[in-house]
Design a protein around this motif. Sequence first.
Motif, PDB file in Angstrom:
ATOM      1  N   THR A  22       0.860  -1.177   0.000  1.00 45.96           N
ATOM      2  CA  THR A  22       0.000   0.000   0.000  1.00 45.96           C
ATOM      3  C   THR A  22       0.895   1.223   0.000  1.00 45.96           C
ATOM      4  N   LEU A  23       0.600   2.140  -0.908  1.00 46.38           N
ATOM      5  CA  LEU A  23       1.275   3.429  -0.957  1.00 46.38           C
ATOM      6  C   LEU A  23       0.322   4.442  -0.329  1.00 46.38           C
ATOM      7  N   ALA A  24       0.783   5.192   0.667  1.00 46.44           N
ATOM      8  CA  ALA A  24      -0.088   6.127   1.389  1.00 46.44           C
ATOM      9  C   ALA A  24       0.595   7.483   1.502  1.00 46.44           C
ATOM     10  N   TRP A  25      -0.223   8.539   1.550  1.00 48.33           N
ATOM     11  CA  TRP A  25       0.280   9.897   1.717  1.00 48.33           C
ATOM     12  C   TRP A  25      -0.848  10.796   2.178  1.00 48.33           C
ATOM     13  N   ASN A  26      -0.491  11.980   2.643  1.00 49.40           N
ATOM     14  CA  ASN A  26      -1.463  12.995   3.020  1.00 49.40           C
ATOM     15  C   ASN A  26      -1.499  14.057   1.934  1.00 49.40           C
ATOM     16  N   GLU A  30      -5.289  19.605   1.644  1.00 44.94           N
ATOM     17  CA  GLU A  30      -6.396  19.184   2.511  1.00 44.94           C
ATOM     18  C   GLU A  30      -5.958  18.365   3.726  1.00 44.94           C
ATOM     19  N   LYS A  31      -4.724  17.834   3.703  1.00 43.83           N
ATOM     20  CA  LYS A  31      -4.184  17.017   4.799  1.00 43.83           C
ATOM     21  C   LYS A  31      -5.045  15.779   5.057  1.00 43.83           C
ATOM     22  N   ILE A  32      -5.570  15.215   3.997  1.00 41.75           N
ATOM     23  CA  ILE A  32      -6.408  14.014   4.079  1.00 41.75           C
ATOM     24  C   ILE A  32      -5.610  12.830   3.533  1.00 41.75           C
ATOM     25  N   ARG A  33      -5.686  11.712   4.216  1.00 40.55           N
ATOM     26  CA  ARG A  33      -4.897  10.533   3.844  1.00 40.55           C
ATOM     27  C   ARG A  33      -5.485   9.834   2.615  1.00 40.55           C
ATOM     28  N   TRP A  34      -4.603   9.475   1.703  1.00 37.16           N
ATOM     29  CA  TRP A  34      -4.915   8.647   0.534  1.00 37.16           C
ATOM     30  C   TRP A  34      -4.149   7.342   0.671  1.00 37.16           C
ATOM     31  N   GLU A  35      -4.733   6.268   0.191  1.00 37.74           N
ATOM     32  CA  GLU A  35      -4.059   4.969   0.181  1.00 37.74           C
ATOM     33  C   GLU A  35      -4.376   4.264  -1.131  1.00 37.74           C
ATOM     34  N   LEU A  86       6.436   9.182  -8.825  1.00 34.67           N
ATOM     35  CA  LEU A  86       6.018   9.901  -7.623  1.00 34.67           C
ATOM     36  C   LEU A  86       6.790  11.207  -7.503  1.00 34.67           C
ATOM     37  N   GLY A  87       6.088  12.294  -7.235  1.00 36.87           N
ATOM     38  CA  GLY A  87       6.747  13.556  -6.928  1.00 36.87           C
ATOM     39  C   GLY A  87       7.038  13.624  -5.441  1.00 36.87           C
ATOM     40  N   ARG A  88       8.230  14.073  -5.078  1.00 31.76           N
ATOM     41  CA  ARG A  88       8.612  14.171  -3.658  1.00 31.76           C
ATOM     42  C   ARG A  88       9.316  15.501  -3.422  1.00 31.76           C
ATOM     43  N   THR A  89       8.760  16.319  -2.552  1.00 29.16           N
ATOM     44  CA  THR A  89       9.406  17.564  -2.150  1.00 29.16           C
ATOM     45  C   THR A  89       9.360  17.670  -0.638  1.00 29.16           C
ATOM     46  N   PRO A  90      10.291  18.398  -0.046  1.00 31.23           N
ATOM     47  CA  PRO A  90      10.323  18.489   1.424  1.00 31.23           C
ATOM     48  C   PRO A  90       9.024  19.021   2.027  1.00 31.23           C
ATOM     49  N   GLU A  91       8.402  20.037   1.427  1.00 26.58           N
ATOM     50  CA  GLU A  91       7.205  20.622   2.033  1.00 26.58           C
ATOM     51  C   GLU A  91       5.969  19.735   1.913  1.00 26.58           C
ATOM     52  N   ALA A  92       5.975  18.791   0.992  1.00 20.04           N
ATOM     53  CA  ALA A  92       4.816  17.912   0.821  1.00 20.04           C
ATOM     54  C   ALA A  92       4.817  16.750   1.801  1.00 20.04           C
ATOM     55  N   GLY A  93       5.923  16.504   2.444  1.00 24.45           N
ATOM     56  CA  GLY A  93       6.011  15.339   3.308  1.00 24.45           C
ATOM     57  C   GLY A  93       6.391  14.122   2.486  1.00 24.45           C
ATOM     58  N   ASP A  94       6.426  12.989   3.094  1.00 21.97           N
ATOM     59  CA  ASP A  94       6.873  11.785   2.393  1.00 21.97           C
ATOM     60  C   ASP A  94       5.731  10.795   2.240  1.00 21.97           C
ATOM     61  N   TYR A  95       5.902   9.881   1.322  1.00 20.59           N
ATOM     62  CA  TYR A  95       4.982   8.769   1.155  1.00 20.59           C
ATOM     63  C   TYR A  95       5.273   7.736   2.233  1.00 20.59           C
ATOM     64  N   GLN A  96       4.285   6.903   2.495  1.00 19.90           N
ATOM     65  CA  GLN A  96       4.484   5.730   3.331  1.00 19.90           C
ATOM     66  C   GLN A  96       4.318   4.500   2.467  1.00 19.90           C
ATOM     67  N   LEU A  97       5.127   3.516   2.724  1.00 21.21           N
ATOM     68  CA  LEU A  97       5.044   2.237   2.051  1.00 21.21           C
ATOM     69  C   LEU A  97       4.664   1.214   3.111  1.00 21.21           C
ATOM     70  N   CYS A  98       3.523   0.540   2.894  1.00 20.39           N
ATOM     71  CA  CYS A  98       2.993  -0.396   3.885  1.00 20.39           C
ATOM     72  C   CYS A  98       2.996  -1.807   3.310  1.00 20.39           C
ATOM     73  N   PHE A  99       3.557  -2.743   4.056  1.00 24.89           N
ATOM     74  CA  PHE A  99       3.523  -4.156   3.700  1.00 24.89           C
ATOM     75  C   PHE A  99       3.831  -4.971   4.945  1.00 24.89           C
ATOM     76  N   ASN A 100       3.413  -6.216   4.938  1.00 23.92           N
ATOM     77  CA  ASN A 100       3.605  -7.099   6.088  1.00 23.92           C
ATOM     78  C   ASN A 100       3.075  -6.487   7.386  1.00 23.92           C
ATOM     79  N   GLY A 101       1.964  -5.741   7.292  1.00 26.43           N
ATOM     80  CA  GLY A 101       1.311  -5.203   8.474  1.00 26.43           C
ATOM     81  C   GLY A 101       1.965  -3.966   9.074  1.00 26.43           C
ATOM     82  N   GLN A 102       2.976  -3.377   8.398  1.00 25.47           N
ATOM     83  CA  GLN A 102       3.639  -2.196   8.938  1.00 25.47           C
ATOM     84  C   GLN A 102       3.807  -1.137   7.860  1.00 25.47           C
TER      85      GLN A 102
END
Length: 135
Positions: A22-26, A30-35, A86-102
């Motif tokens: 699962t790829l997740a980010w805010n 809007e600061k709303i979580r997407w997965e 994926l676009g990644r910039t310091p002000e946007a925060g980072d993505y989360q990568l979820c697997f194996n329950g973490q």
Amino acid sequence: MIGLCLGLTGAVWAQLSISHFTLAWNHTIEKIRWEEDYRVTEQGLVLEEARVRGNGAGMEIPPDARLENGSWHYRRLMPPLQPLNLGRTPEAGDYQLCFNGQCSSVSQWVGAPTYNQPSLQMWACDAGLLTGADY
């Protein structure tokens, strides 16, 4: 064995021996979580389902989405992604990568987002041929 590679323009920065994640980010405004749930296949990364916990600017919920446990669940029919950009910039925060329950920040494998390196690619790769991180 097929796994997940992270890097840019074919250069592997990290390799994970996983078959789904699962790829997740805010959302930056809007600061709303997407997965998004992906399956790793020989053809690329297959998006299986997406979830968002609300709507707002640039976050239109598809008409066929269903509300379940506080999140809108939906499926997008699209071909496998090879690579997923994926676009990644310091002000946007980072993505989360979820697997194996973490879940962990993508920066755990490839470093923090920087202005000098504002993007990242993920793609299906042959985990048996690569050396490097193996999770």
